[in-house]
Design a protein around this motif. Structure first.
Motif, PDB file in Angstrom:
ATOM      1  N   UNK A  39      25.960  41.087 -26.732  1.00 60.90           N
ATOM      2  CA  UNK A  39      26.774  40.208 -27.585  1.00 60.90           C
ATOM      3  C   UNK A  39      26.457  38.726 -27.383  1.00 60.90           C
ATOM      4  N   UNK A  40      26.653  37.965 -28.441  1.00 60.28           N
ATOM      5  CA  UNK A  40      26.431  36.512 -28.427  1.00 60.28           C
ATOM      6  C   UNK A  40      27.660  35.843 -29.034  1.00 60.28           C
ATOM      7  N   UNK A  41      28.186  34.828 -28.349  1.00 62.64           N
ATOM      8  CA  UNK A  41      29.397  34.150 -28.827  1.00 62.64           C
ATOM      9  C   UNK A  41      29.176  32.638 -28.823  1.00 62.64           C
ATOM     10  N   UNK A  42      29.984  31.944 -29.610  1.00 59.22           N
ATOM     11  CA  UNK A  42      29.925  30.484 -29.654  1.00 59.22           C
ATOM     12  C   UNK A  42      31.326  29.910 -29.494  1.00 59.22           C
ATOM     13  N   UNK A  43      31.446  28.897 -28.654  1.00 63.75           N
ATOM     14  CA  UNK A  43      32.718  28.196 -28.494  1.00 63.75           C
ATOM     15  C   UNK A  43      32.794  27.084 -29.532  1.00 63.75           C
ATOM     16  N   UNK A  44      33.880  27.097 -30.329  1.00 58.48           N
ATOM     17  CA  UNK A  44      34.077  26.093 -31.371  1.00 58.48           C
ATOM     18  C   UNK A  44      35.483  25.508 -31.257  1.00 58.48           C
ATOM     19  N   UNK A  45      35.691  24.351 -31.842  1.00 57.63           N
ATOM     20  CA  UNK A  45      37.040  23.777 -31.837  1.00 57.63           C
ATOM     21  C   UNK A  45      37.920  24.606 -32.779  1.00 57.63           C
ATOM     22  N   UNK A  46      39.188  24.813 -32.418  1.00 56.97           N
ATOM     23  CA  UNK A  46      40.074  25.578 -33.313  1.00 56.97           C
ATOM     24  C   UNK A  46      40.117  24.989 -34.722  1.00 56.97           C
ATOM     25  N   UNK A  47      40.083  23.660 -34.805  1.00 57.47           N
ATOM     26  CA  UNK A  47      40.143  22.997 -36.114  1.00 57.47           C
ATOM     27  C   UNK A  47      38.976  23.326 -37.025  1.00 57.47           C
ATOM     28  N   UNK A  48      37.813  23.627 -36.417  1.00 53.81           N
ATOM     29  CA  UNK A  48      36.645  23.940 -37.244  1.00 53.81           C
ATOM     30  C   UNK A  48      36.796  25.294 -37.943  1.00 53.81           C
ATOM     31  N   UNK A  49      37.712  26.116 -37.423  1.00 52.60           N
ATOM     32  CA  UNK A  49      37.983  27.407 -38.068  1.00 52.60           C
ATOM     33  C   UNK A  49      39.143  27.316 -39.058  1.00 52.60           C
ATOM     34  N   UNK A  50      40.175  26.501 -38.706  1.00 53.75           N
ATOM     35  CA  UNK A  50      41.352  26.417 -39.595  1.00 53.75           C
ATOM     36  C   UNK A  50      41.126  25.454 -40.750  1.00 53.75           C
ATOM     37  N   UNK A  51      40.477  24.315 -40.484  1.00 54.90           N
ATOM     38  CA  UNK A  51      40.210  23.346 -41.559  1.00 54.90           C
ATOM     39  C   UNK A  51      38.753  22.882 -41.467  1.00 54.90           C
ATOM     40  N   UNK A  52      37.817  23.788 -41.771  1.00 57.57           N
ATOM     41  CA  UNK A  52      36.405  23.445 -41.613  1.00 57.57           C
ATOM     42  C   UNK A  52      35.917  22.438 -42.654  1.00 57.57           C
ATOM     43  N   UNK A  53      34.924  21.651 -42.252  1.00 53.36           N
ATOM     44  CA  UNK A  53      34.230  20.780 -43.202  1.00 53.36           C
ATOM     45  C   UNK A  53      33.300  21.663 -44.041  1.00 53.36           C
ATOM     46  N   UNK A  54      32.820  21.166 -45.193  1.00 53.94           N
ATOM     47  CA  UNK A  54      31.878  21.968 -45.983  1.00 53.94           C
ATOM     48  C   UNK A  54      30.661  22.416 -45.150  1.00 53.94           C
ATOM     49  N   UNK A  55      30.173  21.546 -44.281  1.00 54.16           N
ATOM     50  CA  UNK A  55      29.023  21.894 -43.431  1.00 54.16           C
ATOM     51  C   UNK A  55      29.378  23.035 -42.469  1.00 54.16           C
ATOM     52  N   UNK A  56      30.598  22.969 -41.908  1.00 57.34           N
ATOM     53  CA  UNK A  56      31.023  24.025 -40.980  1.00 57.34           C
ATOM     54  C   UNK A  56      31.201  25.364 -41.690  1.00 57.34           C
ATOM     55  N   UNK A  57      31.689  25.321 -42.926  1.00 59.54           N
ATOM     56  CA  UNK A  57      31.829  26.556 -43.713  1.00 59.54           C
ATOM     57  C   UNK A  57      30.459  27.234 -43.837  1.00 59.54           C
ATOM     58  N   UNK A  58      29.461  26.423 -44.168  1.00 54.76           N
ATOM     59  CA  UNK A  58      28.081  26.904 -44.328  1.00 54.76           C
ATOM     60  C   UNK A  58      27.531  27.451 -42.998  1.00 54.76           C
ATOM     61  N   UNK A  59      27.699  26.651 -41.924  1.00 50.08           N
ATOM     62  CA  UNK A  59      27.185  27.049 -40.606  1.00 50.08           C
ATOM     63  C   UNK A  59      27.858  28.325 -40.106  1.00 50.08           C
ATOM     64  N   UNK A  60      29.176  28.409 -40.287  1.00 52.36           N
ATOM     65  CA  UNK A  60      29.903  29.582 -39.795  1.00 52.36           C
ATOM     66  C   UNK A  60      29.502  30.847 -40.547  1.00 52.36           C
ATOM     67  N   UNK A  61      29.222  30.703 -41.845  1.00 47.83           N
ATOM     68  CA  UNK A  61      28.762  31.859 -42.627  1.00 47.83           C
ATOM     69  C   UNK A  61      27.412  32.334 -42.087  1.00 47.83           C
ATOM     70  N   UNK A  62      26.539  31.381 -41.749  1.00 47.32           N
ATOM     71  CA  UNK A  62      25.221  31.731 -41.198  1.00 47.32           C
ATOM     72  C   UNK A  62      25.375  32.443 -39.854  1.00 47.32           C
ATOM     73  N   UNK A  63      26.335  31.977 -39.036  1.00 46.45           N
ATOM     74  CA  UNK A  63      26.547  32.594 -37.724  1.00 46.45           C
ATOM     75  C   UNK A  63      27.136  34.000 -37.852  1.00 46.45           C
ATOM     76  N   UNK A  64      28.050  34.171 -38.804  1.00 46.87           N
ATOM     77  CA  UNK A  64      28.622  35.515 -39.009  1.00 46.87           C
ATOM     78  C   UNK A  64      27.526  36.497 -39.426  1.00 46.87           C
ATOM     79  N   UNK A  65      26.599  36.023 -40.244  1.00 43.07           N
ATOM     80  CA  UNK A  65      25.484  36.878 -40.681  1.00 43.07           C
ATOM     81  C   UNK A  65      24.602  37.284 -39.502  1.00 43.07           C
ATOM     82  N   UNK A  66      24.635  36.484 -38.433  1.00 38.69           N
ATOM     83  CA  UNK A  66      23.851  36.786 -37.228  1.00 38.69           C
ATOM     84  C   UNK A  66      24.662  37.579 -36.190  1.00 38.69           C
ATOM     85  N   UNK A  67      25.892  37.965 -36.584  1.00 38.59           N
ATOM     86  CA  UNK A  67      26.793  38.718 -35.681  1.00 38.59           C
ATOM     87  C   UNK A  67      27.228  37.905 -34.475  1.00 38.59           C
ATOM     88  N   UNK A  68      27.326  36.595 -34.634  1.00 36.88           N
ATOM     89  CA  UNK A  68      27.808  35.736 -33.541  1.00 36.88           C
ATOM     90  C   UNK A  68      29.338  35.742 -33.566  1.00 36.88           C
TER      91      UNK A  68
END
Length: 311
Positions: A39-68
């Motif tokens: 398994x691979x995990x990433x530590x992120x600020x809680x705010x980046x998940x609750x109120x993400x910026x457009x860039x974070x939305x894009x990055x998080x989608x890419x990470x989910x596709x990688x099973x992070x």
């Protein structure tokens, strides 16, 4: 039984931070981890998940596709004990946080990693050779980085790998850095035109660090050098002229001029950085000494990086 006796945790890896370097690290680590069934995990600020910026939305989608997996945690607000309890769940911790959380962050994170008994650690040392720079460089951040090395070397429970990369390639071209100003057609040499600087792109750092972690025989308790490129400031000006197809104004900032700049703007961190990068010593190393050159790993040199930006 500790979590380290549990084989499931033996290669459970946590990357701290999903900024420019964290994203590159995760992109290159994910295929290795997946192939090994780890398994691979990433530590992120809680705010980046609750109120993400457009860039974070894009990055998080890419990470989910990688099973992070996402681990929300506020490094600024939460206690040392909370951080230690979190880190205890992981076997390998790779720190890609930078200095965003302010002075003392890197010492605090290193202490937490050691207190948690993490097995392998790659600290945020993706920069210059702090052993050579030492303390008293005039750059407080460098002093802290030197102390992190002392802390890691002063113990034997946690394996560590320091990855020295020089500055990020992009830093040379940030206007605030005061080295290359593409719009104005200016290149400033720091110290002398012959003074050298080593740079590495975040993507190259991610690719090489993933290779270092999975290398056999295992790399442990040592400094590994990377370099996408090592150039003198004079060569940098030549590259800018060649790629842009126009002449540049070359301005040499001598040591005395840089000291005068700092005296005029003592609170300007970039003035301190320019003094540091004028010293050459500890700021540059030969390509031939690097892990990427010795392993034949391709990297993006300054010319190629710039050609991609000025097409």
């Amino acid at each position: 039984m500790t979590n380290h006796d549990n084989p499931h945790h033996l290669t459970h890896t946590l990357v701290l931070g999903a900024g420019e370097l964290g994203m590159a690290m995760l992109r290159h680590l994910a295929p290795h981890q997946k192939a090994a069934g780890h398994p691979l995990a990433v530590l992120v600020t809680p705010g980046s998940l609750t109120t993400p910026t457009p860039r974070q939305v894009e990055d998080h989608a890419a990470l989910r596709a990688l099973d992070v997996q996402f681990v929300p945690f506020d490094l600024v607000e939460r206690s040392h004990e909370d951080l230690v309890a979190l880190l205890r769940q992981f076997d390998t911790v790779i720190n890609c946080t930078g200095f965003v959380a302010g002075p003392g962050t890197q010492l605090r994170l290193t202490r937490a990693v050691l207190d948690a008994g993490v097995r392998r650690h790659i600290p945020w040392q993706f920069g210059v050779d702090y052993d050579i720079v030492g303390k008293g460089s005039g750059q407080p951040v460098f002093d802290e980085q030197f102390d992190v090395r002392g802390m890691l070397r002063g113990q034997d429970r946690t394996e560590w790998i320091i990855v020295s990369t020089g500055m990020f390639t992009s830093f040379l071209f940030e206007k605030a850095a005061g080295i290359v100003d593409l719009d104005a057609g200016v290149v400033r040499g720091l110290g002398t035109w012959a003074t050298q600087v080593t740079v590495t792109t975040p993507d190259d750092i991610g690719r090489c660090t993933a290779a270092i972690l999975f290398d056999e025989p295992r790399i442990a308790n040592q400094v590994v050098y990377l370099a996408s490129d090592t150039v003198s400031y004079g060569q940098l000006a030549d590259i800018v002229e060649s790629v842009t197809g126009r002449g540049v104004e070359r301005i040499l900032l001598t040591g005395a001029a840089l000291q005068a700049d700092l005296a005029a703007q003592p609170a300007d961190p970039m003035a301190r950085y320019r003094i540091a990068f004028a010293r050459g010593d500890g700021m540059a190393w030969r390509q031939s000494t690097t892990y990427n050159a010795q392993r034949g790993i391709p990297t993006t040199n300054i010319r190629a990086w710039l050609e991609n930006r000025v097409k």
